[in-house]
Design an enzyme around this catalytic site. Structure first.
Site, PDB file in Angstrom:
ATOM      1  N   HIS A 122      -0.047  -2.414   5.002  1.00 54.30           N
ATOM      2  CA  HIS A 122       0.549  -1.870   3.766  1.00 54.30           C
ATOM      3  C   HIS A 122       1.611  -0.836   4.110  1.00 54.30           C
ATOM      4  O   HIS A 122       1.736  -0.416   5.269  1.00 54.30           O
ATOM      5  CB  HIS A 122      -0.521  -1.161   2.928  1.00 54.30           C
ATOM      6  CG  HIS A 122      -1.519  -2.073   2.290  1.00 54.30           C
ATOM      7  ND1 HIS A 122      -1.620  -2.237   0.938  1.00 54.30           N
ATOM      8  CD2 HIS A 122      -2.466  -2.875   2.834  1.00 54.30           C
ATOM      9  CE1 HIS A 122      -2.589  -3.099   0.660  1.00 54.30           C
ATOM     10  NE2 HIS A 122      -3.125  -3.496   1.797  1.00 54.30           N
ATOM     11  N   GLU A 172      -1.554   1.752   6.826  1.00 50.00           N
ATOM     12  CA  GLU A 172      -0.336   2.202   6.147  1.00 50.00           C
ATOM     13  C   GLU A 172       0.713   2.490   7.214  1.00 50.00           C
ATOM     14  O   GLU A 172       0.543   3.377   8.047  1.00 50.00           O
ATOM     15  CB  GLU A 172      -0.613   3.477   5.333  1.00 50.00           C
ATOM     16  CG  GLU A 172      -1.735   3.349   4.321  1.00 50.00           C
ATOM     17  CD  GLU A 172      -1.373   2.499   3.107  1.00 50.00           C
ATOM     18  OE1 GLU A 172      -0.169   2.216   2.909  1.00 50.00           O
ATOM     19  OE2 GLU A 172      -2.303   2.118   2.361  1.00 50.00           O
ATOM     20  N   GLU A 194       5.615  -3.935  -0.732  1.00 50.17           N
ATOM     21  CA  GLU A 194       5.442  -3.256   0.554  1.00 50.17           C
ATOM     22  C   GLU A 194       6.007  -4.166   1.642  1.00 50.17           C
ATOM     23  O   GLU A 194       5.301  -4.971   2.261  1.00 50.17           O
ATOM     24  CB  GLU A 194       3.960  -2.913   0.744  1.00 50.17           C
ATOM     25  CG  GLU A 194       3.483  -1.964  -0.369  1.00 50.17           C
ATOM     26  CD  GLU A 194       1.990  -1.655  -0.344  1.00 50.17           C
ATOM     27  OE1 GLU A 194       1.296  -2.089   0.591  1.00 50.17           O
ATOM     28  OE2 GLU A 194       1.527  -0.992  -1.282  1.00 50.17           O
ATOM     29  N   HIS A 225       0.212  -6.056  -1.709  1.00 45.63           N
ATOM     30  CA  HIS A 225       1.118  -5.423  -2.681  1.00 45.63           C
ATOM     31  C   HIS A 225       2.528  -5.913  -2.369  1.00 45.63           C
ATOM     32  O   HIS A 225       3.043  -5.685  -1.269  1.00 45.63           O
ATOM     33  CB  HIS A 225       1.033  -3.900  -2.586  1.00 45.63           C
ATOM     34  CG  HIS A 225      -0.321  -3.371  -2.958  1.00 45.63           C
ATOM     35  ND1 HIS A 225      -1.038  -2.491  -2.195  1.00 45.63           N
ATOM     36  CD2 HIS A 225      -1.098  -3.651  -4.047  1.00 45.63           C
ATOM     37  CE1 HIS A 225      -2.198  -2.233  -2.788  1.00 45.63           C
ATOM     38  NE2 HIS A 225      -2.263  -2.937  -3.903  1.00 45.63           N
TER      39      HIS A 225
HETATM   40  O1  LIG Z   1       0.496   4.840  -1.612  1.00 49.15           O
HETATM   41  C1  LIG Z   1      -0.328   4.456  -2.417  1.00 49.15           C
HETATM   42  O2  LIG Z   1      -0.605   5.109  -3.454  1.00 49.15           O
HETATM   43  C2  LIG Z   1      -1.089   3.172  -2.199  1.00 49.15           C
HETATM   44  C3  LIG Z   1      -0.853   2.486  -0.878  1.00 49.15           C
HETATM   45  C4  LIG Z   1      -1.880   1.362  -0.799  1.00 49.15           C
HETATM   46  O3  LIG Z   1      -1.622   0.299  -1.280  1.00 49.15           O
HETATM   47  N1  LIG Z   1      -3.073   1.701  -0.274  1.00 49.15           N
HETATM   48  C5  LIG Z   1      -4.199   0.842  -0.356  1.00 49.15           C
HETATM   49  C6  LIG Z   1      -5.373   1.491   0.332  1.00 49.15           C
HETATM   50  C7  LIG Z   1      -6.587   0.601   0.308  1.00 49.15           C
HETATM   51  C8  LIG Z   1      -7.842   1.248   0.893  1.00 49.15           C
HETATM   52  O4  LIG Z   1      -8.307   2.246   0.311  1.00 49.15           O
HETATM   53  O5  LIG Z   1      -8.352   0.755   1.908  1.00 49.15           O
HETATM   54  C9  LIG Z   1      -4.528   0.591  -1.832  1.00 49.15           C
HETATM   55  O6  LIG Z   1      -4.429   1.530  -2.627  1.00 49.15           O
HETATM   56  O7  LIG Z   1      -4.894  -0.530  -2.159  1.00 49.15           O
HETATM   57 ZN   LIG Z   2      -0.523  -1.360  -0.539  1.00 51.88          ZN
END
Ligand SMILES: O=C(O)CCC(=O)N[C@@H](CCC(=O)O)C(=O)O
Ligand SMILES: [Zn+2]
Length: 354
Positions: A169, A233, A74, A71
């Protein structure tokens, strides 16, 4: 990647300053590949824009993938990887393990957005080639990244080697637990305490255990390559220049040690050091009209009482089903059919941890 005999014009500058991030940002979709040796005999391969590999001359036992900018907005993970790459190229840090760095979506870095046309982190595990939509740069990139990771792990050798992929992320919202990791669904395989110890060393004491397969980058590496893979994260999204880099010192130091040492001791496992959560459910957005009951600044891990309204998706109302059901990654703005919310409940270490 094809590496032409003629060295690219960017090479002298790259060797001097190690600034692979700027080179990537200046070449959003393609960069001529090349291969060169550092003074310490590490072989460096630029595979394409945003994809660079380091192979030390010593015998190694780990194959490490570090990705950021899946992303583009980020930025903290991008800055961390930028520093590691610069230090490796300029010789301040010497790789003792094979490592592949990936800046996932260069154009989305440049426009400061999560993605350009489609969320890259919903396109892995073959999703990029499913029929329905035509192709777009993010679908092509997901396919290329899968192929690159496959090639990297396969060249590393047999499965006795340790394979890992940390996909870095930052979250859109603030979080009660500032740093947390998503442990992809392991299809019944046990969770590894040694990996939790690695995460703790990075400053991450909170881990969510997924219960189903996904189209994320970390799930792909875990499922297809048996890698110890996580989405990590590291804090809240901020533009370049606004990250408090002191908050990432433990993560950087741990990643540097992982790359530059033959082995690292992360200490004994103690369950009390962690907050573990099991994913309770995933709520997808299916209707144009989708909203949450809570404020836009409600943070990740906010818990609700049984019966509290969580979300309204068209005609469907979602209520908390258990006391303490807590929200993760709420995003009402996702494409139809995609995940708008995860909920989690606390879990304890049990016999499924080895
Ligand atoms: O904060 C958020 O809403 C999204 C942060 C983010 O990019 N998280 C990943 C997590 C991926 C996973 O579930 O392993 C995403 O949503 O792609
Ligand atoms: Zn992300």
């Amino acid at each position: 990647m094809s590496i032409s005999a003629q060295q690219p014009s960017y090479l002298a500058k790259l060797k001097q300053d190690g600034d692979f991030l700027t080179l990537t940002r200046d070449n959003e979709f393609h960069l001529q590949g090349c291969r060169f040796l550092l003074h310490n005999n590490t072989e460096v391969t630029v595979h394409d824009t945003g994809i660079i590999e380091f192979e030390p001359h010593n015998i190694t036992n780990k194959d490490i993938v570090l990705s950021s900018a899946v992303h583009g907005n980020e930025t903290a993970p991008i800055e961390i990887c930028d520093e590691l790459i610069r230090e490796l190229i300029t010789g301040k840090l010497t790789a003792k393990q094979r490592v592949l760095f990936i800046f996932g979506n260069p154009k989305s870095i440049n426009i400061g957005k999560r993605f350009v046309e489609e969320n890259l982190n919903r396109l892995f595990n073959g999703e990029h080639s499913k029929t329905g939509l035509g192709s777009n740069p993010e679908r092509e990139r997901a396919k290329q990244l899968e192929e690159t990771v496959s090639d990297f792990f396969n060249r590393g050798g047999d499965s006795t080697r340790s394979r890992c992929h940390y996909d870095l992320h930052t979250a859109i919202r603030g979080s009660k637990n500032e740093k947390f990791a998503v442990y992809p669904f392991l299809h019944g395989q046990p969770w590894k305490k040694s990996q939790l110890q690695f995460l703790l060393s990075c400053g991450v004491n909170t881990v969510l255990m997924m219960k189903s397969s996904a189209t994320t980058f970390s799930y792909y590496s875990s499922y297809v390559h048996g890698a110890d893979a996580f989405t990590i994260e590291l804090g809240q999204v901020k533009p370049f220049g606004e990250n408090d880099m002191r908050r990432f010192e433990k993560t950087k130091a741990t990643l540097k040690a992982l790359i530059s040492l033959e082995s690292v001791d992360y200490g004994d496992f103690n369950a009390d050091d962690f907050e573990l959560f099991s994913v309770y459910r995933t709520i997808n957005r299916t209707a144009e009209s989708f909203s949450f009951s809570f404020a836009d600044d409600a943070v990740n891990f906010t818990g609700f009482a049984k019966g509290d309204l969580l979300a309204i998706d068209g005609q469907t109302r979602y209520f908390a089903e258990v006391d303490g059901e807590a929200i993760i990654f709420p995003n009402a703005d996702v494409a139809l059919g995609q995940r708008a919310l995860l909920t989690v409940t606390p879990m304890q270490v049990d016999s499924n941890f080895i």
